[in-house]
Motif scaffolding. Structure first.
Motif, mmCIF file in Angstrom:
data_model
loop_
_atom_site.group_PDB
_atom_site.id
_atom_site.type_symbol
_atom_site.label_atom_id
_atom_site.label_comp_id
_atom_site.label_asym_id
_atom_site.label_seq_id
_atom_site.Cartn_x
_atom_site.Cartn_y
_atom_site.Cartn_z
ATOM 1 N N PRO A 49 19.570 39.617 21.932
ATOM 2 C CA PRO A 49 19.338 38.223 21.518
ATOM 3 C C PRO A 49 18.819 38.020 20.095
ATOM 4 O O PRO A 49 19.353 37.150 19.380
ATOM 5 C CB PRO A 49 18.353 37.719 22.580
ATOM 6 C CG PRO A 49 18.718 38.502 23.808
ATOM 7 C CD PRO A 49 19.076 39.873 23.296
ATOM 8 N N PRO A 50 17.814 38.778 19.603
ATOM 9 C CA PRO A 50 17.368 38.517 18.227
ATOM 10 C C PRO A 50 18.467 38.756 17.190
ATOM 11 O O PRO A 50 18.576 38.019 16.206
ATOM 12 C CB PRO A 50 16.195 39.482 18.035
ATOM 13 C CG PRO A 50 15.741 39.820 19.407
ATOM 14 C CD PRO A 50 16.975 39.798 20.250
ATOM 15 N N VAL A 51 19.275 39.786 17.416
ATOM 16 C CA VAL A 51 20.355 40.078 16.467
ATOM 17 C C VAL A 51 21.451 39.026 16.577
ATOM 18 O O VAL A 51 22.030 38.612 15.561
ATOM 19 C CB VAL A 51 20.900 41.508 16.688
ATOM 20 C CG1 VAL A 51 22.046 41.796 15.733
ATOM 21 C CG2 VAL A 51 19.779 42.535 16.492
ATOM 22 N N ARG A 52 21.739 38.580 17.789
ATOM 23 C CA ARG A 52 22.709 37.483 17.947
ATOM 24 C C ARG A 52 22.237 36.246 17.185
ATOM 25 O O ARG A 52 23.046 35.530 16.576
ATOM 26 C CB ARG A 52 22.920 37.161 19.423
ATOM 27 C CG ARG A 52 23.704 38.207 20.183
ATOM 28 C CD ARG A 52 24.353 37.641 21.439
ATOM 29 N NE ARG A 52 23.382 37.109 22.382
ATOM 30 C CZ ARG A 52 22.801 37.826 23.349
ATOM 31 N NH1 ARG A 52 23.095 39.117 23.478
ATOM 32 N NH2 ARG A 52 21.955 37.259 24.182
ATOM 33 N N ALA A 53 20.923 35.994 17.218
ATOM 34 C CA ALA A 53 20.382 34.846 16.492
ATOM 35 C C ALA A 53 20.574 35.004 14.989
ATOM 36 O O ALA A 53 20.933 34.045 14.290
ATOM 37 C CB ALA A 53 18.902 34.665 16.824
ATOM 38 N N CYS A 54 20.339 36.206 14.476
ATOM 39 C CA CYS A 54 20.558 36.463 13.043
ATOM 40 C C CYS A 54 22.016 36.238 12.670
ATOM 41 O O CYS A 54 22.319 35.641 11.633
ATOM 42 C CB CYS A 54 20.142 37.895 12.698
ATOM 43 S SG CYS A 54 18.375 38.136 12.511
ATOM 44 N N ILE A 55 22.915 36.746 13.496
ATOM 45 C CA ILE A 55 24.346 36.599 13.229
ATOM 46 C C ILE A 55 24.728 35.118 13.219
ATOM 47 O O ILE A 55 25.433 34.645 12.312
ATOM 48 C CB ILE A 55 25.157 37.388 14.273
ATOM 49 C CG1 ILE A 55 24.964 38.891 14.056
ATOM 50 C CG2 ILE A 55 26.646 37.013 14.205
ATOM 51 C CD1 ILE A 55 25.553 39.765 15.150
ATOM 52 N N ALA A 56 24.248 34.376 14.208
ATOM 53 C CA ALA A 56 24.570 32.948 14.278
ATOM 54 C C ALA A 56 24.017 32.198 13.070
ATOM 55 O O ALA A 56 24.690 31.324 12.504
ATOM 56 C CB ALA A 56 24.016 32.354 15.572
ATOM 57 N N ASP A 57 22.792 32.540 12.645
ATOM 58 C CA ASP A 57 22.192 31.883 11.477
ATOM 59 C C ASP A 57 23.017 32.141 10.222
ATOM 60 O O ASP A 57 23.246 31.230 9.412
ATOM 61 C CB ASP A 57 20.763 32.383 11.264
ATOM 62 C CG ASP A 57 19.776 31.833 12.284
ATOM 63 O OD1 ASP A 57 20.134 30.868 12.997
ATOM 64 O OD2 ASP A 57 18.657 32.381 12.368
ATOM 65 N N LEU A 58 23.451 33.384 10.040
ATOM 66 C CA LEU A 58 24.246 33.731 8.863
ATOM 67 C C LEU A 58 25.572 32.984 8.851
ATOM 68 O O LEU A 58 26.003 32.458 7.814
ATOM 69 C CB LEU A 58 24.487 35.239 8.822
ATOM 70 C CG LEU A 58 23.293 36.117 8.426
ATOM 71 C CD1 LEU A 58 23.562 37.576 8.767
ATOM 72 C CD2 LEU A 58 22.990 35.973 6.927
ATOM 73 N N GLU A 59 26.233 32.941 9.986
ATOM 74 C CA GLU A 59 27.540 32.281 10.038
ATOM 75 C C GLU A 59 27.411 30.774 9.847
ATOM 76 O O GLU A 59 28.250 30.159 9.184
ATOM 77 C CB GLU A 59 28.243 32.638 11.351
ATOM 78 C CG GLU A 59 28.626 34.122 11.403
ATOM 79 C CD GLU A 59 29.343 34.531 12.675
ATOM 80 O OE1 GLU A 59 29.390 33.708 13.622
ATOM 81 O OE2 GLU A 59 29.861 35.666 12.728
ATOM 82 N N ARG A 60 26.336 30.180 10.380
ATOM 83 C CA ARG A 60 26.110 28.749 10.143
ATOM 84 C C ARG A 60 25.825 28.481 8.664
ATOM 85 O O ARG A 60 26.314 27.498 8.092
ATOM 86 C CB ARG A 60 24.944 28.252 10.995
ATOM 87 C CG ARG A 60 25.304 27.892 12.417
ATOM 88 C CD ARG A 60 24.216 27.091 13.079
ATOM 89 N NE ARG A 60 22.960 27.834 13.167
ATOM 90 C CZ ARG A 60 22.613 28.580 14.210
ATOM 91 N NH1 ARG A 60 23.424 28.676 15.250
ATOM 92 N NH2 ARG A 60 21.465 29.211 14.224
ATOM 93 N N ALA A 61 25.023 29.342 8.059
ATOM 94 C CA ALA A 61 24.697 29.164 6.646
ATOM 95 C C ALA A 61 25.950 29.251 5.782
ATOM 96 O O ALA A 61 26.129 28.460 4.842
ATOM 97 C CB ALA A 61 23.669 30.208 6.208
ATOM 98 N N TYR A 62 26.830 30.193 6.112
ATOM 99 C CA TYR A 62 28.065 30.315 5.334
ATOM 100 C C TYR A 62 28.973 29.113 5.555
ATOM 101 O O TYR A 62 29.589 28.610 4.610
ATOM 102 C CB TYR A 62 28.810 31.601 5.686
ATOM 103 C CG TYR A 62 29.977 31.847 4.756
ATOM 104 C CD1 TYR A 62 29.803 32.581 3.591
ATOM 105 C CD2 TYR A 62 31.234 31.309 5.018
ATOM 106 C CE1 TYR A 62 30.853 32.775 2.719
ATOM 107 C CE2 TYR A 62 32.290 31.504 4.147
ATOM 108 C CZ TYR A 62 32.095 32.237 2.997
ATOM 109 O OH TYR A 62 33.137 32.407 2.126
#
Length: 227
Positions: A49-62
């Motif tokens: 879950p924490p890594v999934r959150a990082c991935i989602a944050d990065l993709e939203r930011a892009y």
């Protein structure tokens, strides 16, 4: 290194000896620093879950600021990029260049990238960040990262759609064409042997993030940078 310099028999003997002595658990996971208390989850681990959150944050930011990501990354490469000289590139092929995202390059304005990096640091723990560019036709030879205390996230910043299936990342013997997609994140464990082939026509540029192995923070309660 022995494989690189055409000494496969000697490399095999060294590997067999290291495995027999328990230096490594997996012949494809051979970092210079091996923390035996951390689980080995393969070269393509499933994100907790924490890594999934990082991935989602990065993709939203892009998705929100992709043009700014691209402009800042290219400006950083232009101002402070350097060619990697680790013996990993095929010298007969085009270049692999890199620019660090740290205090050494603060003179290059990159607010969008810095916000993304800070978010990853808070959620996943961050060991290093940079911008990696591969020119068409380049190849990075099989190698392992320095430690199993980290995982790698790559956010595709510049990946031409026509090149996606012509970019191949192989980790722990499993090749994935299409691993990099513009605006998307790929996760892998670079302590396993990995290599890259760019058979496309345009530069591939990614935001390269070394995050803490998730079990590291679970074990200590702190990010690697505070240990």
């Amino acid at each position: 290194a022995l494989m690189l310099y055409d000494s496969p028999d000697r490399a095999a003997r060294v590997l067999d000896d290291a495995m027999a002595r328990g230096v490594w658990r997996d012949p494809l996971q051979r970092p210079g620093e091996f923390d035996a208390e951390l689980p080995s989850l393969g070269g393509w681990p499933e994100a907790p879950p924490p890594v999934r959150a990082c991935i989602a944050d990065l993709e939203r930011a892009y998705a929100k600021d992709g043009a700014a990501f691209r402009a800042e990354a290219l400006a950083l490469l232009e101002a402070r990029g350097y060619e990697q000289h680790e013996g990993l590139q095929d010298p007969a092929k085009p270049k692999w260049s890199y620019a660090d995202v740290d205090d050494s390059t603060l003179e290059v304005s990159r607010p969008t990238i810095d916000r993304a990096v800070a978010a990853v640091r808070r959620t996943c723990g961050l060991q290093a960040a940079g911008i990696s560019r591969l020119e068409p036709g380049s190849a990075i030879r099989p190698h392992t990262g320095p430690t199993n205390r980290r995982w790698t996230l790559h956010l595709g910043l510049v990946v031409d759609a026509a090149d996606v299936e012509r970019l191949t990342l192989t980790v722990a013997g499993t090749a994935r064409a299409g691993a990099w997609v513009q605006g998307k994140v790929v996760l892998f464990d670079d302590s396993y042997e990995h290599d890259v082939v760019h058979a496309g026509a345009r530069d591939r540029v990614v935001l390269d993030l070394s995050i803490d192995h998730p079990a590291l923070r679970a074990r200590s309660g702190k990010p690697q940078s505070e240990l």
